[in-house]
Design an enzyme around this catalytic site. Structure first.
Site, mmCIF file in Angstrom:
data_model
loop_
_atom_site.group_PDB
_atom_site.id
_atom_site.type_symbol
_atom_site.label_atom_id
_atom_site.label_comp_id
_atom_site.label_asym_id
_atom_site.label_seq_id
_atom_site.Cartn_x
_atom_site.Cartn_y
_atom_site.Cartn_z
ATOM 1 N N SER A 333 66.512 25.624 25.478
ATOM 2 C CA SER A 333 67.082 25.689 26.832
ATOM 3 C C SER A 333 68.490 26.259 26.859
ATOM 4 O O SER A 333 69.039 26.472 27.947
ATOM 5 C CB SER A 333 67.076 24.293 27.462
ATOM 6 O OG SER A 333 67.831 23.377 26.677
ATOM 7 N N GLY A 334 69.089 26.512 25.704
ATOM 8 C CA GLY A 334 70.370 27.202 25.692
ATOM 9 C C GLY A 334 71.562 26.416 25.207
ATOM 10 O O GLY A 334 72.704 26.834 25.442
ATOM 11 N N HIS A 338 79.442 26.658 19.416
ATOM 12 C CA HIS A 338 80.075 27.982 19.361
ATOM 13 C C HIS A 338 81.574 27.883 19.588
ATOM 14 O O HIS A 338 82.105 26.838 20.001
ATOM 15 C CB HIS A 338 79.453 28.931 20.397
ATOM 16 C CG HIS A 338 79.644 28.511 21.815
ATOM 17 N ND1 HIS A 338 80.823 28.711 22.504
ATOM 18 C CD2 HIS A 338 78.797 27.931 22.704
ATOM 19 C CE1 HIS A 338 80.706 28.271 23.748
ATOM 20 N NE2 HIS A 338 79.478 27.785 23.892
ATOM 21 N N HIS A 354 79.342 23.778 29.890
ATOM 22 C CA HIS A 354 78.093 23.792 30.644
ATOM 23 C C HIS A 354 76.925 23.242 29.812
ATOM 24 O O HIS A 354 75.769 23.512 30.099
ATOM 25 C CB HIS A 354 77.767 25.212 31.120
ATOM 26 C CG HIS A 354 78.692 25.711 32.175
ATOM 27 N ND1 HIS A 354 79.844 26.417 31.878
ATOM 28 C CD2 HIS A 354 78.651 25.597 33.529
ATOM 29 C CE1 HIS A 354 80.469 26.730 33.005
ATOM 30 N NE2 HIS A 354 79.771 26.247 34.024
ATOM 31 N N CYS A 356 77.048 23.222 26.167
ATOM 32 C CA CYS A 356 77.196 23.588 24.758
ATOM 33 C C CYS A 356 78.279 22.748 24.084
ATOM 34 O O CYS A 356 79.046 22.042 24.745
ATOM 35 C CB CYS A 356 77.539 25.073 24.634
ATOM 36 S SG CYS A 356 76.159 26.169 25.038
#
Length: 410
Positions: A333-334, A338, A354, A356
């Protein structure tokens, strides 16, 4: 005229009888020498003793059979005798494994046939009352009109983390009633220490394997995909593959969503604690980072992140389109870990992303350099749990729950 006496007549009769008896001996011997060979089956021959009943050899499939199913057994049976030699050989000389029963009257193949292959059968039997019988025949297996190719992750030769599942994805659906035999022919071995594990079907074309616990670090794994003789659905046959890969160090990290920290361990030793920021609250919880055990799916040195791929358009105040460095994917789903240099002030203090896991560029590079596909990242502290199938999501069930997805344990 002189007449012979009775004694002379007797001597003559005795001599004639002896000569007739002597003449009869070669005739009997000649009859015995003409006991001919009796053959049974294609190309068979026999040499029984006088009055012997010759052994009869029968082979299934019959001589010159074509389009033989590769999962069909080859059997050689004999009546009125015992088998002394049986060989079934492919055209390239490869023998087909098999065994003789204790009585010595039936040989049965123990290995499957290869598709699109010609085989020769040679059998010899000793007759119960003497003599021998030899049988020669052939058979040819079918050539599949359609096959289901099994794509495998991880790829051969790769080193992966202790949380990596084995994923087999077929390019053609597997019938429900064929799932068990497919599993039986997906054989996983680990060395130097064996592992207990189970397959679990995620769909009609995908099956995944996980050990009862994480893979032992620094081990070798072999997957034998022995499906060449398995009909996975009507008229569709599998393929055979061998995959070898290795398990590297045990990199297991923990993200505490409430404390905004990422703790990294390798083989049980603490390596680093990194301040991070996670998904912000509000917006109906759509940005809340999911709790659960996740597995690194890919490592990308650079990635463009566009919210439109998640349904957030340019007219939405939450819209974003940024290039990020050192991205480690952990969900379909993302969700990624990072570099997020724009949020360094909030890292370790507040959740503003959001969804992550954001960290400084320096820490993200370190994480990127020290991670591999299959490493485990455990997220805690959120009431939003990861959904089934959202990534390499095999560790969020107990082993007993996971086994329920196996056709062999259901």
């Amino acid at each position: 005229m002189k007449h012979s006496g009775p004694s002379t007549v007797l001597r003559r009769r005795t001599l004639v009888g002896a000569l007739l008896a002597a003449a009869a001996v070669p005739a009997v011997a000649a009859c015995q020498s003409k006991s001919g060979a009796v053959g049974t089956g294609a190309g068979a021959s026999a040499s029984p003793s006088p009055s012997a009943t010759p052994a009869t050899i029968t082979v299934t499939p019959a001589d010159a059979a074509v389009d033989v199913r590769p999962d069909a057994p080859v059997t050689v049976t004999v009546t009125d005798g015992t088998l002394t030699d049986v060989t079934v050989t492919a055209a390239d000389g490869t023998p087909l494994a098999g065994a003789l029963d204790p009585a010595g009257t039936t040989w049965t193949s123990s290995a499957t046939l290869t598709t699109g292959t010609a085989y020769s059968v040679h059998a010899v039997a000793a007759g119960a009352s003497g003599g021998s019988t030899t049988h020669q025949s052939t058979l040819t297996t079918l050539t599949p009109a359609e096959t289901a190719f099994p794509a495998v992750a991880p790829l051969a030769g790769k080193e992966v983390g202790v949380g990596m599942p084995i994923i087999v994805t077929f390019d053609s659906p597997v019938a429900d009633d064929r799932r068990a035999v497919v599993e039986q022919n997906l054989k996983v071995t680990a060395s130097p220490n064996a592992v207990e594990g189970s397959w679990s079907w995620q769909s009609d074309s995908k099956v995944e394997f996980r050990p009862a616990q994480y893979w032992p670090a620094h081990s070798a794994v072999h997957l034998d995909v022995d499906l060449g003789a398995v009909e996975v659905s009507p008229g569709v046959w599998g393929k055979t593959r061998d995959i070898d890969f290795t398990i590297g160090s045990a990199m297991v990290s923990t993200v505490d969503i409430a404390a905004h920290t990422l703790t990294v361990t390798r083989d049980g030793e603490l390596l680093k604690t990194i301040p991070v920021t996670l998904g912000q609250s509000g917006s109906g919880g759509q940005f809340t980072t999911r709790s659960g055990t996740k597995v690194i799916m890919s490592l990308e040195a650079a990635r463009q992140m566009n919210s439109e791929t998640t349904g957030i358009g340019q007219d939405d105040p939450n819209y974003y389109n940024v290039d990020v460095q050192y991205a480690l994917r952990v969900t379909n789903s993302g969700e990624f870990l990072h570099a997020a240099p724009w949020s360094v002030a909030s890292q370790g203090k507040a959740n503003v992303s959001h969804g992550c896991t954001g960290m400084s560029t320096e820490n993200a590079k370190w994480m990127f350099d020290n991670s591999k596909v299959g490493d485990v990242v455990v997220y805690t502290g959120s009431d939003r749990t990861i959904e089934p199938g959202n990534g390499f999501n095999v560790w969020n069930e107990t082993y007993e729950q996971w086994q329920q997805g196996s056709a062999l344990h259901a």
